[in-house]
Design a protein around this motif. Sequence first.
Motif, PDB file in Angstrom:
ATOM      1  N   GLU A   1      -7.849  -5.499  -6.875  1.00 22.94           N
ATOM      2  CA  GLU A   1      -6.714  -4.788  -7.468  1.00 22.94           C
ATOM      3  C   GLU A   1      -6.888  -3.281  -7.290  1.00 22.94           C
ATOM      4  O   GLU A   1      -5.915  -2.576  -7.031  1.00 22.94           O
ATOM      5  CB  GLU A   1      -6.562  -5.149  -8.951  1.00 22.94           C
ATOM      6  N   GLU A   2      -8.109  -2.797  -7.426  1.00 27.24           N
ATOM      7  CA  GLU A   2      -8.383  -1.368  -7.243  1.00 27.24           C
ATOM      8  C   GLU A   2      -8.052  -0.935  -5.820  1.00 27.24           C
ATOM      9  O   GLU A   2      -7.461   0.132  -5.618  1.00 27.24           O
ATOM     10  CB  GLU A   2      -9.853  -1.054  -7.570  1.00 27.24           C
ATOM     11  N   GLU A   3      -8.428  -1.728  -4.836  1.00 27.91           N
ATOM     12  CA  GLU A   3      -8.122  -1.403  -3.439  1.00 27.91           C
ATOM     13  C   GLU A   3      -6.613  -1.418  -3.202  1.00 27.91           C
ATOM     14  O   GLU A   3      -6.086  -0.571  -2.476  1.00 27.91           O
ATOM     15  CB  GLU A   3      -8.817  -2.385  -2.496  1.00 27.91           C
ATOM     16  N   LEU A   4      -5.910  -2.370  -3.828  1.00 25.17           N
ATOM     17  CA  LEU A   4      -4.451  -2.415  -3.691  1.00 25.17           C
ATOM     18  C   LEU A   4      -3.820  -1.165  -4.306  1.00 25.17           C
ATOM     19  O   LEU A   4      -2.886  -0.596  -3.733  1.00 25.17           O
ATOM     20  CB  LEU A   4      -3.886  -3.677  -4.343  1.00 25.17           C
ATOM     21  N   LEU A   5      -4.311  -0.751  -5.465  1.00 24.53           N
ATOM     22  CA  LEU A   5      -3.782   0.452  -6.113  1.00 24.53           C
ATOM     23  C   LEU A   5      -3.941   1.679  -5.219  1.00 24.53           C
ATOM     24  O   LEU A   5      -3.089   2.567  -5.216  1.00 24.53           O
ATOM     25  CB  LEU A   5      -4.479   0.694  -7.454  1.00 24.53           C
ATOM     26  N   ASP A   6      -5.024   1.714  -4.452  1.00 20.74           N
ATOM     27  CA  ASP A   6      -5.281   2.850  -3.574  1.00 20.74           C
ATOM     28  C   ASP A   6      -4.526   2.773  -2.254  1.00 20.74           C
ATOM     29  O   ASP A   6      -4.418   3.765  -1.549  1.00 20.74           O
ATOM     30  CB  ASP A   6      -6.785   2.970  -3.288  1.00 20.74           C
ATOM     31  N   SER A   7      -3.995   1.596  -1.901  1.00 24.72           N
ATOM     32  CA  SER A   7      -3.360   1.452  -0.588  1.00 24.72           C
ATOM     33  C   SER A   7      -1.831   1.459  -0.636  1.00 24.72           C
ATOM     34  O   SER A   7      -1.190   1.471   0.408  1.00 24.72           O
ATOM     35  CB  SER A   7      -3.859   0.183   0.106  1.00 24.72           C
ATOM     36  N   PHE A   8      -1.237   1.458  -1.825  1.00 26.45           N
ATOM     37  CA  PHE A   8       0.219   1.484  -1.949  1.00 26.45           C
ATOM     38  C   PHE A   8       0.653   2.676  -2.781  1.00 26.45           C
ATOM     39  O   PHE A   8      -0.078   3.138  -3.649  1.00 26.45           O
ATOM     40  CB  PHE A   8       0.748   0.197  -2.605  1.00 26.45           C
ATOM     41  N   GLY A   9       1.883   3.134  -2.525  1.00 24.95           N
ATOM     42  CA  GLY A   9       2.463   4.219  -3.302  1.00 24.95           C
ATOM     43  C   GLY A   9       3.608   3.703  -4.159  1.00 24.95           C
ATOM     44  O   GLY A   9       4.050   2.559  -4.014  1.00 24.95           O
TER      45      GLY A   9
END
Length: 120
Positions: A79-87
């Motif tokens: 989830e942390e990686e997803l938060l960093d990869s989308f705006g």
Amino acid sequence: MKIVEIEALGEKRLMCCNLRTMKAITQKFGGSAEMREKLSGANVDETLDTAIWLISAMLDGGYRYAQKNGVACAPPPTEEELLDSFGLDDLMDLQRKAMEAMTSSSEPDVKAEAVERKNG
């Protein structure tokens, strides 16, 4: 079960709404109706958390499906990686993809057609 593709962290990944995902939705939200309410609610923080959680859960389902069926698939991002990869501008597309995976997973793979009978 139908599979939806999504691009995350520069790679196409598989996403599905399997029974494991539905069980997790029920445990976290009480059911899919409650989850959909949070996903489309006015509280942006809650909507983001729900969208990212749901995408993460479905990516895990897609990865598990790929592993069981011998399909090449990168491991699901956290989830942390997803938060960093989308705006924030990606939110509507994320919601659409999540709903597409949920909806397509509930549709049957085989559909019956009504046949008009001559003497019936």
